[in-house]
Write a protein that holds these residues in place. Sequence first.
Motif, PDB file in Angstrom:
ATOM      1  N   GLY A  34       0.704  -1.109  -0.052  1.00 38.19           N
ATOM      2  CA  GLY A  34      -0.103  -0.036   0.088  1.00 38.19           C
ATOM      3  C   GLY A  34       0.927   1.220   0.114  1.00 38.19           C
ATOM      4  N   ASN A  35       2.105   1.132   0.211  1.00 43.65           N
ATOM      5  CA  ASN A  35       2.965   2.294   0.135  1.00 43.65           C
ATOM      6  C   ASN A  35       3.414   2.423  -1.376  1.00 43.65           C
ATOM      7  N   SER A  36       3.104   1.665  -2.135  1.00 38.78           N
ATOM      8  CA  SER A  36       3.344   1.966  -3.484  1.00 38.78           C
ATOM      9  C   SER A  36       1.883   1.926  -4.347  1.00 38.78           C
ATOM     10  N   LEU A  37       1.129   1.296  -4.200  1.00 40.27           N
ATOM     11  CA  LEU A  37      -0.410   1.438  -4.658  1.00 40.27           C
ATOM     12  C   LEU A  37      -1.437   0.994  -3.681  1.00 40.27           C
ATOM     13  N   ASN A 128      17.226  10.029  -1.015  1.00 35.93           N
ATOM     14  CA  ASN A 128      15.856  10.506  -1.552  1.00 35.93           C
ATOM     15  C   ASN A 128      15.349   9.701  -2.551  1.00 35.93           C
ATOM     16  N   PHE A 129      14.052   9.680  -2.800  1.00 35.32           N
ATOM     17  CA  PHE A 129      13.450   9.167  -4.101  1.00 35.32           C
ATOM     18  C   PHE A 129      13.862   9.982  -5.342  1.00 35.32           C
ATOM     19  N   PRO A 130      14.521   8.970  -6.184  1.00 31.18           N
ATOM     20  CA  PRO A 130      15.106   9.696  -7.466  1.00 31.18           C
ATOM     21  C   PRO A 130      14.239  10.789  -7.895  1.00 31.18           C
ATOM     22  N   ASN A 172      11.596   7.859   4.156  1.00 28.22           N
ATOM     23  CA  ASN A 172      12.456   7.425   3.228  1.00 28.22           C
ATOM     24  C   ASN A 172      11.924   6.134   2.509  1.00 28.22           C
ATOM     25  N   TYR A 173      11.536   6.087   1.137  1.00 27.56           N
ATOM     26  CA  TYR A 173      10.941   5.180   0.575  1.00 27.56           C
ATOM     27  C   TYR A 173      11.652   3.843   0.644  1.00 27.56           C
ATOM     28  N   ARG A 174      13.112   3.815   0.930  1.00 25.74           N
ATOM     29  CA  ARG A 174      13.648   2.622   0.891  1.00 25.74           C
ATOM     30  C   ARG A 174      13.876   1.963   2.414  1.00 25.74           C
ATOM     31  N   ALA A 200       4.923  11.620   0.452  1.00 24.22           N
ATOM     32  CA  ALA A 200       4.546  10.636  -0.527  1.00 24.22           C
ATOM     33  C   ALA A 200       4.150   9.463   0.576  1.00 24.22           C
ATOM     34  N   HIS A 201       5.118   9.230   1.370  1.00 22.77           N
ATOM     35  CA  HIS A 201       4.913   8.055   2.328  1.00 22.77           C
ATOM     36  C   HIS A 201       4.698   8.427   3.958  1.00 22.77           C
ATOM     37  N   SER A 202       4.129   9.757   3.961  1.00 20.56           N
ATOM     38  CA  SER A 202       3.577  10.322   5.327  1.00 20.56           C
ATOM     39  C   SER A 202       2.043  10.472   5.354  1.00 20.56           C
ATOM     40  N   GLY A 222      -1.386  10.807  -4.261  1.00 23.08           N
ATOM     41  CA  GLY A 222      -2.633  10.230  -3.735  1.00 23.08           C
ATOM     42  C   GLY A 222      -2.895   8.732  -3.642  1.00 23.08           C
ATOM     43  N   TYR A 223      -1.913   8.048  -4.332  1.00 17.57           N
ATOM     44  CA  TYR A 223      -2.177   6.631  -4.543  1.00 17.57           C
ATOM     45  C   TYR A 223      -1.790   5.606  -3.721  1.00 17.57           C
ATOM     46  N   LYS A 224      -0.689   6.270  -2.610  1.00 14.84           N
ATOM     47  CA  LYS A 224      -0.210   5.152  -1.706  1.00 14.84           C
ATOM     48  C   LYS A 224      -1.277   5.134  -0.560  1.00 14.84           C
ATOM     49  N   TYR A 225      -0.874   5.932   0.449  1.00 11.67           N
ATOM     50  CA  TYR A 225      -1.747   5.478   1.658  1.00 11.67           C
ATOM     51  C   TYR A 225      -3.164   6.099   1.571  1.00 11.67           C
ATOM     52  N   PHE A 370      10.476  -5.044  -4.155  1.00 13.21           N
ATOM     53  CA  PHE A 370      12.188  -5.124  -3.874  1.00 13.21           C
ATOM     54  C   PHE A 370      12.471  -3.959  -4.543  1.00 13.21           C
ATOM     55  N   ARG A 371      13.467  -3.332  -3.608  1.00 12.69           N
ATOM     56  CA  ARG A 371      14.370  -2.235  -4.076  1.00 12.69           C
ATOM     57  C   ARG A 371      15.710  -2.648  -3.929  1.00 12.69           C
ATOM     58  N   ALA A 372      16.412  -2.190  -5.028  1.00 15.86           N
ATOM     59  CA  ALA A 372      17.804  -2.506  -5.111  1.00 15.86           C
ATOM     60  C   ALA A 372      18.711  -1.720  -3.967  1.00 15.86           C
ATOM     61  N   LEU A 381      13.735  -6.090   0.884  1.00 13.89           N
ATOM     62  CA  LEU A 381      12.419  -6.685   0.636  1.00 13.89           C
ATOM     63  C   LEU A 381      11.522  -5.641   1.140  1.00 13.89           C
ATOM     64  N   ARG A 382      10.629  -4.788   0.592  1.00 14.67           N
ATOM     65  CA  ARG A 382      10.115  -3.731   1.436  1.00 14.67           C
ATOM     66  C   ARG A 382       8.783  -4.036   1.511  1.00 14.67           C
ATOM     67  N   PHE A 383       8.060  -4.288   2.927  1.00 15.02           N
ATOM     68  CA  PHE A 383       6.683  -4.230   3.056  1.00 15.02           C
ATOM     69  C   PHE A 383       6.115  -3.139   3.898  1.00 15.02           C
ATOM     70  N   ALA A 421       9.412  -5.031 -16.035  1.00  9.44           N
ATOM     71  CA  ALA A 421       9.617  -3.443 -15.959  1.00  9.44           C
ATOM     72  C   ALA A 421       9.414  -2.988 -14.389  1.00  9.44           C
ATOM     73  N   VAL A 422       8.217  -3.165 -13.920  1.00 10.52           N
ATOM     74  CA  VAL A 422       7.858  -2.486 -12.667  1.00 10.52           C
ATOM     75  C   VAL A 422       8.230  -3.550 -11.470  1.00 10.52           C
ATOM     76  N   THR A 423       9.104  -3.126 -10.478  1.00 11.72           N
ATOM     77  CA  THR A 423       9.348  -4.128  -9.484  1.00 11.72           C
ATOM     78  C   THR A 423       8.834  -3.685  -8.247  1.00 11.72           C
TER      79      THR A 423
HETATM   80  N1  LIG Z   1       4.199   4.930  -9.003  1.00 10.06           N
HETATM   81  C1  LIG Z   1       4.582   3.791  -9.029  1.00 10.06           C
HETATM   82  C2  LIG Z   1       4.038   3.040 -10.197  1.00 10.06           C
HETATM   83  C3  LIG Z   1       4.745   1.779 -10.257  1.00 10.06           C
HETATM   84  C4  LIG Z   1       5.210   1.323  -9.319  1.00 10.06           C
HETATM   85  C5  LIG Z   1       5.979   1.775  -8.074  1.00 10.06           C
HETATM   86  C6  LIG Z   1       5.383   3.136  -8.243  1.00 10.06           C
HETATM   87  C7  LIG Z   1       5.513   3.663  -6.768  1.00 10.06           C
HETATM   88  O1  LIG Z   1       5.170   4.611  -6.484  1.00 10.06           O
HETATM   89  C8  LIG Z   1       6.981   3.522  -6.102  1.00 10.06           C
HETATM   90  C9  LIG Z   1       7.234   4.334  -5.019  1.00 10.06           C
HETATM   91  N2  LIG Z   1       7.314   5.693  -4.913  1.00 10.06           N
HETATM   92  C10 LIG Z   1       8.355   3.790  -4.051  1.00 10.06           C
HETATM   93  O2  LIG Z   1       8.362   4.097  -2.953  1.00 10.06           O
HETATM   94  O3  LIG Z   1       9.093   2.917  -4.351  1.00 10.06           O
END
Ligand SMILES: Nc1ccccc1C(=O)C[C@H](N)C(=O)O
Length: 423
Positions: A34-37, A128-130, A172-174, A200-202, A222-225, A370-372, A381-383, A421-423
């Motif tokens: 739910g932290n991604s979608l 920080n998030f890229p 922090n996203y990671r 974004a993650h708050s 708007g699409y995470k939490y 997964f985040r590298a 491994l992110r939960f 493509a999307v991890t």
């Molecule tokens: N918008 C996305 C679309 C596709 C897959 C992931 C995202 C994410 O939001 C990733 C997220 N920001 C993250 O913290 O990794």
Amino acid sequence: MTTLEDCRALDGQDPLRALRELFTIPPELIYLDGNSLGVMPKAAPERVARAVTEEWGVGLIRSWNSAGWYEMPQRLGDKVAGLIGARAGEVVVTDTTSINLYKVLSAALKVARRHSTGRSVVVSERSNFPTDLYIAQALCKEQGCELHLVEDEDVEAAMADDVAVLMLTQVNYRTGALHDMRAVTQAAHAAGVLVVWDLAHSAGAVPVDLHQADADFAIGCGYKYLNGGPGAPAFVWVHSRHRDEFEQPLAGWWSHAAPFEFTPDYRPAAGIARYLCGTQPVLSLVALECGLDTMLAAEPLGGMAALRRKSLALTDLFIRLVEERCAGHGLGLATPRDHGRRGSQVCLTRSEGAHAIVQALIARGVIGDFRAGDARQPDILRFGFTPLYIGFEDVWNAVEQLKQVLDSGEWQRPEFHQKQAVT
Ligand SMILES: Nc1ccccc1C(=O)C[C@H](N)C(=O)O
Ligand SMILES: Cc1ncc(COP(=O)(O)O)c(C=O)c1O
């Protein structure tokens, strides 16, 4: 040792348990992403269908007035405001997080440099998030500024005389590490630096109080939490002390004082409406409003404070169960144990196989991501634990599946090593 029965008992006592019923959660799925979608509010399909068939299909152009489309950025903004310690009228929901960041960072740089000409540096964290870093790089290039990236622990020490703006993501996203927004903002202000926060993650994940922290600018997702749906619009806030001073670089007609006068000269709207750009994505806003309404449904049950208590209980339990039940499998913890430093996610590290383990878990119906890793940290491994709909039994079951994936070594199967493509 915590047992499955203990977890079920915790669900039985959970005052927020009923909120789960507001969402469609596929059976047999444990959704820790739910932290991604975020998951879909049950109200969304019917509400979006009505917006399509009645408001668009029948109302057509009239719906901008008759169905309240025109006010949506402000109406939804007021709903977000309550979650982030902002006041009604101070937030608009619009565009994407990246675009809103471009707008506020540009505005912040101009405000800061108008007051102090020697300041031409933006400071942020290397971790920080890229998208935040890319936007800042592009803007710095455009405005003749420099971006200084520092390690997380060096942020306050980096507040030198030439710094104009500090741009940070609160969680922090990671790693899930949480900044003390008030302390960091105070330190920055003491050094004459304005602060832009990415929430974004708050937002919807941890209590945020922008006014108490005396923050300057904030944006968020708007699409995470907030469960607004894929690509849901984002939000933007600015402190009223900057209200009449900031310039919006994407000054489209919706940010004009009187868009429907159609004058050739630009006159910025007063207040936060100045951050709008062009015509709003109505159907996406309709879906996001369903997500915001699920957050508001938590208000009578204790709101963000109660959600935070549950979130910490869920992440504490997950950490404890992983340590008890998956010991000896080479997992580390990237997320702070200290409650004051933790967002609403838990990130485990592993030097080998993190991606494949996440894939094997997904095949078993436990969705994380997964985040590298980077120079300082192995792969992750992110939960994510969204307290609106995740329960304590879910945590037990997720750890049980993780244990089985590790004990059996099934993650080593070739099908789990293919990257999409999307991890
Ligand atoms: N918008 C996305 C679309 C596709 C897959 C992931 C995202 C994410 O939001 C990733 C997220 N920001 C993250 O913290 O990794
Ligand atoms: C901290 C942070 N900022 C911004 C974004 C994304 O912004 P956008 O929705 O514009 O892709 C994400 C995740 O995608 C994020 O984690």
